[in-house]
Scaffold this active site. Structure first.
Site, mmCIF file in Angstrom:
data_model
loop_
_atom_site.group_PDB
_atom_site.id
_atom_site.type_symbol
_atom_site.label_atom_id
_atom_site.label_comp_id
_atom_site.label_asym_id
_atom_site.label_seq_id
_atom_site.Cartn_x
_atom_site.Cartn_y
_atom_site.Cartn_z
ATOM 1 N N ARG A 46 0.825 -1.223 0.000
ATOM 2 C CA ARG A 46 0.000 0.000 0.000
ATOM 3 C C ARG A 46 0.855 1.267 0.000
ATOM 4 O O ARG A 46 0.449 2.289 -0.560
ATOM 5 C CB ARG A 46 -0.953 -0.015 1.194
ATOM 6 C CG ARG A 46 -2.080 -0.994 0.964
ATOM 7 C CD ARG A 46 -3.043 -1.046 2.099
ATOM 8 N NE ARG A 46 -4.208 -1.827 1.722
ATOM 9 C CZ ARG A 46 -5.119 -2.266 2.569
ATOM 10 N NH1 ARG A 46 -4.999 -2.019 3.862
ATOM 11 N NH2 ARG A 46 -6.152 -2.952 2.145
ATOM 12 N N LYS A 209 -20.833 -17.587 -1.227
ATOM 13 C CA LYS A 209 -22.298 -17.501 -1.201
ATOM 14 C C LYS A 209 -22.911 -16.646 -2.298
ATOM 15 O O LYS A 209 -22.351 -15.620 -2.681
ATOM 16 C CB LYS A 209 -22.721 -16.896 0.142
ATOM 17 C CG LYS A 209 -22.382 -17.789 1.308
ATOM 18 C CD LYS A 209 -22.793 -17.125 2.591
ATOM 19 C CE LYS A 209 -22.796 -18.140 3.715
ATOM 20 N NZ LYS A 209 -23.195 -17.543 4.978
ATOM 21 N N GLY A 365 -13.435 -8.250 -2.355
ATOM 22 C CA GLY A 365 -13.421 -9.257 -1.294
ATOM 23 C C GLY A 365 -12.073 -9.926 -1.181
ATOM 24 O O GLY A 365 -11.027 -9.266 -1.177
ATOM 25 N N GLY A 388 -13.651 -4.062 -0.325
ATOM 26 C CA GLY A 388 -15.034 -3.598 -0.176
ATOM 27 C C GLY A 388 -15.392 -2.549 -1.209
ATOM 28 O O GLY A 388 -16.492 -2.554 -1.772
HETATM 29 P P1 AMP Z 1 -15.854 -14.748 -1.094
HETATM 30 O O1 AMP Z 1 -15.223 -13.924 0.002
HETATM 31 O O2 AMP Z 1 -17.325 -14.709 -1.141
HETATM 32 O O3 AMP Z 1 -15.198 -14.449 -2.438
HETATM 33 O O4 AMP Z 1 -15.552 -16.258 -0.745
HETATM 34 C C1 AMP Z 1 -14.274 -16.797 -0.703
HETATM 35 C C2 AMP Z 1 -14.352 -18.114 -0.005
HETATM 36 O O5 AMP Z 1 -15.185 -19.003 -0.710
HETATM 37 C C3 AMP Z 1 -13.013 -18.782 0.097
HETATM 38 O O6 AMP Z 1 -12.600 -18.752 1.437
HETATM 39 C C4 AMP Z 1 -13.272 -20.196 -0.397
HETATM 40 O O7 AMP Z 1 -12.702 -21.180 0.421
HETATM 41 C C5 AMP Z 1 -14.785 -20.295 -0.363
HETATM 42 N N1 AMP Z 1 -15.292 -21.320 -1.291
HETATM 43 C C6 AMP Z 1 -15.015 -21.456 -2.591
HETATM 44 N N2 AMP Z 1 -15.593 -22.550 -3.095
HETATM 45 C C7 AMP Z 1 -16.244 -23.164 -2.092
HETATM 46 C C8 AMP Z 1 -17.027 -24.375 -1.979
HETATM 47 N N3 AMP Z 1 -17.237 -25.140 -3.036
HETATM 48 N N4 AMP Z 1 -17.531 -24.672 -0.777
HETATM 49 C C9 AMP Z 1 -17.300 -23.879 0.290
HETATM 50 N N5 AMP Z 1 -16.596 -22.731 0.255
HETATM 51 C C10 AMP Z 1 -16.063 -22.372 -0.918
#
Ligand code: AMP
Length: 407
Positions: A46, A209, A365, A388
């Site tokens: 940074r 999610k 993220g 964010g």
């Molecule tokens: P996000 O912050 O929403 O981009 O989510 C990232 C997280 O999603 C990471 O820590 C991954 O381990 C998790 N992730 C990716 N694929 C899967 C999966 N098939 N089942 C559970 N968690 C997952």
């Protein structure tokens, strides 16, 4: 996106529009760097990211007043979160000895500001030692505004916050405010992906999610030709279409929404690519037993944790055919070696597409963590510095820190 609609109507003022000779610039930087137990800076990216902006001002013959937050002191002084701990690194990286004052408003700062000479830089103490900073307090912002002739915002990571130093202070510089190089680059990268990029445009969305990505998906459906969906989100879509997802992560209350997205995509002629085969595991563990299965027939008790080879082949064809790529979120549980292959392959395809001339943006993220872990940061066109802030931009929101400069 609203910011770009505004932007096209108004000229975006960037740092190159100013000559800083004899001027003092008040710069909001993002020096929220990680410190170890012994208070050494463990990642200097940074500080390095702010260097071009600071150097431009100093080389013009101006002086720089740097303000930032560090950690979450919640309005209290906290010695471990003092910016004095980073002075040595800042001086080393910029190549100029930084002066430090242990406050960010008040008499001590006034004196240091008056004494500041051309070519010098002054770092103020952690803004968040004052609750007024995060409250967006106008009187506090006015006090800060006394420490510059021109306000420069170069902190994308906090551009989605209407804090005193990121947004409110700009109103005290109606004619003299601009974006620093870093913030301008972030805006340009988002603009390329969302508006001006060459077609075909592809978004690769992964992560855990659907609920955390839903606004992004809805916003980008108007802008992309292909939508690749991977990661934990997959299973909500698959179950909604009648598949068996076993014990995979699935948001049953979002299944209606998932079907709705697929319908909207069809109506907008966006091609959606979901995994067809996945690596299923009998536990959420790196050493779990695994088997390759079709995405819609995962046995009970098993969960899909990465995408399979047929899926990667299909994803690869789409990615290699794209001219503009947005990548947000891993396509598997990349933190575990056994389930990192899919994310690494996607990274390799994005790398190859970039070498072939595509523009690729990674951000939002945790995406940056995955990219850095596998060394892709130098292989894509742009890696966003703001988690964010990037997510909110992709959702189509107006970032207050950006709007305040455009006003
Ligand atoms: P996000 O912050 O929403 O981009 O989510 C990232 C997280 O999603 C990471 O820590 C991954 O381990 C998790 N992730 C990716 N694929 C899967 C999966 N098939 N089942 C559970 N968690 C997952």
């Amino acid at each position: 996106m609203v910011i770009f609609e505004v932007q096209t109507k108004k000229t975006m003022k960037v740092i190159d529009d100013y000559n800083f000779e004899g001027k003092k610039a008040l710069i909001r930087v993002d020096f929220n760097v990680p410190l170890d137990e012994a208070l050494n800076v463990t990642d200097t990216s940074r500080i390095e990211a702010a260097k071009p902006t600071i150097l431009k001002i100093l080389e013009d013959g101006g002086s720089a007043v740097l303000m930032s937050h560090l950690g979450r002191p919640k309005g209290q002084r906290n010695d471990r979160m003092s910016l004095k701990h980073i002075c040595e690194k800042v001086s080393e990286i910029i190549g100029v000895q930084v002066k430090f004052v242990d406050d960010c408003v008040g008499e001590k700062v006034e004196q240091a500001y008056t004494e500041l000479q051309s070519g010098e830089m002054l770092l103020l103490e952690n803004l968040r030692f004052y609750g007024e900073e995060t409250n967006g307090d106008v009187a506090f912002a006015e006090k800060l505004s006394k420490f510059g002739d021109i306000y420069v915002n170069d902190a994308f990571g906090t551009a989605h916050r209407a804090h005193a130093s990121t947004t409110i202070v700009a109103q005290f510089f109606p004619e003299n405010k601009c974006f620093g190089y870093l913030l301008a680059k972030e805006i340009k990268a988002i603009e390329t992906v969302m508006q001006t990029g060459e077609k075909p445009v592809t978004a690769i969305l992964g992560g855990a999610k659907v609920s955390s990505k839903i606004t992004i998906i809805e916003n980008i459906l108007d802008k992309v030709d292909h939508l690749i969906i991977g990661g934990g989100m997959t299973y909500t879509f698959v179950k909604a279409q009648g598949g068996n997802v076993g014990a995979s992560i699935c948001e049953e209350d979002k299944m209606g929404l998932a079907l709705d997205i697929l319908q909207q995509a069809e109506a907008k002629k966006v091609k959606v690519h979901l995994p067809v085969d996945v690596i299923a595991a009998d536990d959420f563990d790196n050493n779990a037993n695994t088997q390759m299965v079709q995405v819609n027939s995962i046995p009970d008790g098993w969960q899909g944790l990465d995408v399979g080879p047929e899926t990667l082949k299909r994803f690869g064809e789409v990615i290699l055919d794209s001219r503009t790529i947005l990548w947000n979120g891993p396509v598997g549980v990349f933190e575990m070696e056994s389930f990192a292959e899919g994310t690494i392959s996607v990274g390799n395809y994005v790398d190859k597409a970039t070498q072939n001339g595509a523009f690729s943006l990674v951000g939002g993220g945790d995406s940056v963590a995955a990219v850095k872990q596998f060394g892709f940061q130098d292989k894509v066109s742009y890696v966003s510095t703001g988690g964010g802030a990037m997510l909110e931009s992709l959702e189509g929101k107006t970032l207050p820190g950006i709007a305040a400069i455009l006003d």
